[in-house]
Design a protein around this motif. Structure first.
Motif, PDB file in Angstrom:
ATOM      1  N   ARG A 115      -1.937 -53.876 109.649  1.00  0.00           N
ATOM      2  CA  ARG A 115      -0.933 -52.822 109.462  1.00  0.00           C
ATOM      3  C   ARG A 115      -1.169 -51.627 110.373  1.00  0.00           C
ATOM      4  NH1 ARG A 115      -1.658 -53.648 103.670  1.00  0.00           N
ATOM      5  NH2 ARG A 115      -2.926 -51.773 103.608  1.00  0.00           N
ATOM      6  N   GLU A 116      -2.338 -51.558 111.000  1.00  0.00           N
ATOM      7  CA  GLU A 116      -2.703 -50.352 111.734  1.00  0.00           C
ATOM      8  C   GLU A 116      -1.714 -49.984 112.840  1.00  0.00           C
ATOM      9  OE1 GLU A 116      -6.704 -50.696 113.042  1.00  0.00           O
ATOM     10  OE2 GLU A 116      -7.552 -50.457 111.036  1.00  0.00           O
ATOM     11  N   PRO A 117      -1.185 -50.931 113.658  1.00  0.00           N
ATOM     12  CA  PRO A 117      -0.239 -50.508 114.701  1.00  0.00           C
ATOM     13  C   PRO A 117       0.994 -49.813 114.136  1.00  0.00           C
ATOM     14  CG  PRO A 117      -0.997 -52.747 115.098  1.00  0.00           C
ATOM     15  CD  PRO A 117      -1.484 -52.375 113.731  1.00  0.00           C
ATOM     16  N   VAL A 118       1.554 -50.349 113.049  1.00  0.00           N
ATOM     17  CA  VAL A 118       2.740 -49.736 112.455  1.00  0.00           C
ATOM     18  C   VAL A 118       2.381 -48.392 111.823  1.00  0.00           C
ATOM     19  CG1 VAL A 118       4.617 -50.045 110.806  1.00  0.00           C
ATOM     20  CG2 VAL A 118       3.745 -52.011 112.080  1.00  0.00           C
ATOM     21  N   THR A 119       1.206 -48.331 111.212  1.00  0.00           N
ATOM     22  CA  THR A 119       0.760 -47.063 110.629  1.00  0.00           C
ATOM     23  C   THR A 119       0.688 -45.973 111.686  1.00  0.00           C
ATOM     24  OG1 THR A 119      -0.526 -48.240 108.962  1.00  0.00           O
ATOM     25  CG2 THR A 119      -1.079 -45.929 109.326  1.00  0.00           C
ATOM     26  N   GLU A 120       0.126 -46.293 112.849  1.00  0.00           N
ATOM     27  CA  GLU A 120       0.028 -45.311 113.928  1.00  0.00           C
ATOM     28  C   GLU A 120       1.407 -44.907 114.423  1.00  0.00           C
ATOM     29  OE1 GLU A 120      -2.620 -43.642 114.950  1.00  0.00           O
ATOM     30  OE2 GLU A 120      -3.606 -44.666 113.275  1.00  0.00           O
ATOM     31  N   ILE A 121       2.325 -45.873 114.457  1.00  0.00           N
ATOM     32  CA  ILE A 121       3.695 -45.557 114.880  1.00  0.00           C
ATOM     33  C   ILE A 121       4.339 -44.568 113.902  1.00  0.00           C
ATOM     34  CG2 ILE A 121       6.017 -46.556 115.062  1.00  0.00           C
ATOM     35  CD1 ILE A 121       4.617 -49.045 116.308  1.00  0.00           C
ATOM     36  N   LEU A 122       4.150 -44.788 112.610  1.00  0.00           N
ATOM     37  CA  LEU A 122       4.701 -43.872 111.607  1.00  0.00           C
ATOM     38  C   LEU A 122       4.079 -42.487 111.723  1.00  0.00           C
ATOM     39  CD1 LEU A 122       4.838 -46.306 108.560  1.00  0.00           C
ATOM     40  CD2 LEU A 122       6.800 -45.240 109.665  1.00  0.00           C
ATOM     41  N   ARG A 123       2.787 -42.434 111.971  1.00  0.00           N
ATOM     42  CA  ARG A 123       2.125 -41.132 112.124  1.00  0.00           C
ATOM     43  C   ARG A 123       2.677 -40.384 113.330  1.00  0.00           C
ATOM     44  NH1 ARG A 123      -3.932 -43.534 110.967  1.00  0.00           N
ATOM     45  NH2 ARG A 123      -3.882 -43.389 108.683  1.00  0.00           N
ATOM     46  N   ALA A 124       2.900 -41.120 114.421  1.00  0.00           N
ATOM     47  CA  ALA A 124       3.463 -40.481 115.613  1.00  0.00           C
ATOM     48  C   ALA A 124       4.884 -39.997 115.354  1.00  0.00           C
ATOM     49  CB  ALA A 124       3.433 -41.458 116.785  1.00  0.00           C
ATOM     50  N   MET A 125       5.653 -40.783 114.594  1.00  0.00           N
ATOM     51  CA  MET A 125       7.027 -40.389 114.273  1.00  0.00           C
ATOM     52  C   MET A 125       7.060 -39.098 113.473  1.00  0.00           C
ATOM     53  SD  MET A 125       8.605 -44.150 113.359  1.00  0.00           S
ATOM     54  CE  MET A 125      10.004 -43.465 112.442  1.00  0.00           C
ATOM     55  N   ALA A 126       6.085 -38.904 112.577  1.00  0.00           N
ATOM     56  CA  ALA A 126       6.077 -37.738 111.689  1.00  0.00           C
ATOM     57  C   ALA A 126       5.934 -36.435 112.456  1.00  0.00           C
ATOM     58  CB  ALA A 126       4.959 -37.867 110.653  1.00  0.00           C
ATOM     59  N   VAL A 127       5.295 -36.474 113.630  1.00  0.00           N
ATOM     60  CA  VAL A 127       5.074 -35.247 114.406  1.00  0.00           C
ATOM     61  C   VAL A 127       5.957 -35.197 115.648  1.00  0.00           C
ATOM     62  CG1 VAL A 127       2.718 -34.965 113.577  1.00  0.00           C
ATOM     63  CG2 VAL A 127       3.125 -36.310 115.640  1.00  0.00           C
ATOM     64  N   ASP A 128       6.910 -36.125 115.742  1.00  0.00           N
ATOM     65  CA  ASP A 128       7.813 -36.172 116.889  1.00  0.00           C
ATOM     66  C   ASP A 128       9.097 -35.417 116.543  1.00  0.00           C
ATOM     67  OD1 ASP A 128       9.639 -36.804 118.876  1.00  0.00           O
ATOM     68  OD2 ASP A 128       8.851 -38.817 119.165  1.00  0.00           O
ATOM     69  N   PRO A 129       9.343 -34.254 117.139  1.00  0.00           N
ATOM     70  CA  PRO A 129      10.551 -33.479 116.807  1.00  0.00           C
ATOM     71  C   PRO A 129      11.842 -34.265 117.037  1.00  0.00           C
ATOM     72  CG  PRO A 129       9.014 -32.172 118.128  1.00  0.00           C
ATOM     73  CD  PRO A 129       8.514 -33.576 118.150  1.00  0.00           C
ATOM     74  N   ALA A 130      11.848 -35.128 118.056  1.00  0.00           N
ATOM     75  CA  ALA A 130      13.067 -35.888 118.338  1.00  0.00           C
ATOM     76  C   ALA A 130      13.379 -36.854 117.204  1.00  0.00           C
ATOM     77  CB  ALA A 130      12.908 -36.648 119.657  1.00  0.00           C
ATOM     78  N   VAL A 131      12.350 -37.504 116.664  1.00  0.00           N
ATOM     79  CA  VAL A 131      12.553 -38.428 115.543  1.00  0.00           C
ATOM     80  C   VAL A 131      13.049 -37.667 114.321  1.00  0.00           C
ATOM     81  CG1 VAL A 131      11.400 -39.970 113.898  1.00  0.00           C
ATOM     82  CG2 VAL A 131      10.898 -40.147 116.334  1.00  0.00           C
ATOM     83  N   CYS A 132      12.367 -36.564 113.995  1.00  0.00           N
ATOM     84  CA  CYS A 132      12.793 -35.774 112.835  1.00  0.00           C
ATOM     85  C   CYS A 132      14.233 -35.295 113.017  1.00  0.00           C
ATOM     86  CB  CYS A 132      11.847 -34.590 112.630  1.00  0.00           C
ATOM     87  SG  CYS A 132      10.205 -35.056 112.026  1.00  0.00           S
ATOM     88  N   GLY A 133      14.580 -34.929 114.246  1.00  0.00           N
ATOM     89  CA  GLY A 133      15.949 -34.492 114.504  1.00  0.00           C
ATOM     90  C   GLY A 133      16.958 -35.602 114.247  1.00  0.00           C
TER      91      GLY A 133
END
Length: 389
Positions: free
Chosen positions: A7-25
């Motif tokens: 699960r680690e690759p997907v977990t890292e992707i989710l963590r990166a998404m959480a701090v990505d302003p474009a994703v949050c937008g």
């Protein structure tokens, strides 16, 4: 352990998404597009909730073997927040579902781009669907819990009127204020506290805490209108609250904004307890003029080296000296040292900077202004650099 490792690759992707302003937008846009009622709220508030939910998703995804309730604290708070703002629960869920759907789509796209095997991507989608279902349940639970605390049928009307009154948009009319139980000729203290800290219990555990009565969530913060300032014991231990002078309803909006600013400053400095807004007047004024603070620091303290511990000790001694009315004895007691040591440090500071902290005048300026400039420069110099992440 093997499953966790996969699960680690997907977990890292989710963590990166959480701090990505474009994703949050993108997620905020999805929620606001699907739910007009959510679109009526401040966009920054939606960003804060979305970031918290995506962060929680990464934590939940990484610890499926030991799922804990705090994984859904953000969902509970989102539900309680929207209940306090009188947004219909169906509208809340429409926004949540739209954001969750878009989050899954982005996760799939990023996982495939990162070379994650299709089988693991499919497993991740199913797990995220499970997480989304749990988020929706907790949003509803937080909403219903907050809703049940409203002590009278006009709670929704009051919440809407207060949000209009404090947070932006056209102010409510006199009739709307009257329906909300707010008299236009009444003066109230505005109390603002951080809803994510210990003070959150004021909303979810008890809404009849003296002296404010009902607490409402406005822009993610707890707000109460009080006939008198609260005493320290009336605010949960470890919480920070700021209370304004008593003002009429038409003066509440600018006062609320000042309380929010004061709460942010006090929170960054780790303060706890109840503070009057006027206690932080100087901090607010100085914090809102960082360029002037930098110029004063360069003028008065340009010879000091921030990486030198002795220089930092000199600056801290000088600031403590000013905070205690230029009293050597009180400064020494606060720093657990001898008055002669304080005198020596102030002398060394003058030798290094070429400026006298004890001179009642500086470059022809009267004593009070010279003191203000020194205090401003020392406070700026000793403060950590702003977080630019």
């Amino acid at each position: 352990m093997t499953v966790t490792h996969q699960r680690e690759p997907v977990t890292e992707i989710l963590r990166a998404m959480a701090v990505d302003p474009a994703v949050c937008g993108e997620l905020v846009h999805a929620a606001r597009s699907r739910s007009p009622e959510v679109a009526d709220l401040a966009e920054a508030e939606s960003h804060r909730h979305v970031s918290a939910l995506v962060t929680a998703a990464g934590q939940w995804f990484a610890t499926l073997d030991r799922v804990e309730e705090q994984s859904f604290a953000a969902a509970l708070l989102l539900g309680a927040d929207r209940a306090g703002q009188a947004v219909p629960v169906t509208a809340v869920l429409r926004g949540v579902q739209a954001a969750l759907t878009r989050a899954v789509e982005i996760t799939v796209d990023r996982s495939r781009a990162a070379g994650v095997p299709d089988g693991l991507v499919l497993s991740a989608v199913l797990l995220l669907k499970e997480y989304g279902d749990a988020v929706e349940r907790h949003v509803v639970h937080g909403y219903r819990t907050a809703e049940q605390r409203v002590p009278h049928p006009a709670g929704g009307v009051r919440a809407r009127a207060l949000r209009q009154l404090l947070a932006g948009g056209p102010p409510p009319s006199a009739e709307e204020l009257a329906r909300a139980g707010i008299r236009p000729d009444s003066a109230r203290h505005c109390l603002v506290a951080d809803a994510t800290g210990p003070a959150r219990g004021l909303l979810l555990a008890s809404r009849s805490v003296a002296p404010c009565g009902d607490f409402l969530l406005v822009e993610g913060r707890l707000v109460g209108l009080c006939p008198r300032p609260p005493r320290g014991e009336e605010i949960p231990a470890g919480a920070l609250a700021v209370v304004s002078p008593a003002v009429p309803p038409d003066a509440l909006r600018p006062v609320y904004r000042l309380c929010v600013r004061a709460l942010d400053i006090g929170g960054r400095r780790g303060w706890r307890g109840v503070y009057e807004l006027t206690d932080l007047a100087a901090e607010i004024a100085l914090a809102d003029q960082p360029l002037l603070g930098a110029y004063l620091t360069r003028e008065l303290l340009g010879s000091l080296d921030p990486s030198d511990d002795f220089h930092r000790q000199l600056a801290l001694t000088a600031l403590t000296f000013l905070d205690h009315g230029r009293r050597l004895d009180q400064t020494a007691a606060t720093l657990f040292t001898h008055p002669n040591t304080v005198r020596y440090r102030l002398g060394r500071l003058q030798q290094i900077t070429g400026e006298s902290l004890t001179d009642p005048r500086h470059d022809g300026r009267p004593g009070p202004l010279a003191t203000l400039h020194w205090w401003w420069a020392l406070t700026t110099w000793l403060s950590p650099p702003p977080d630019t992440r």
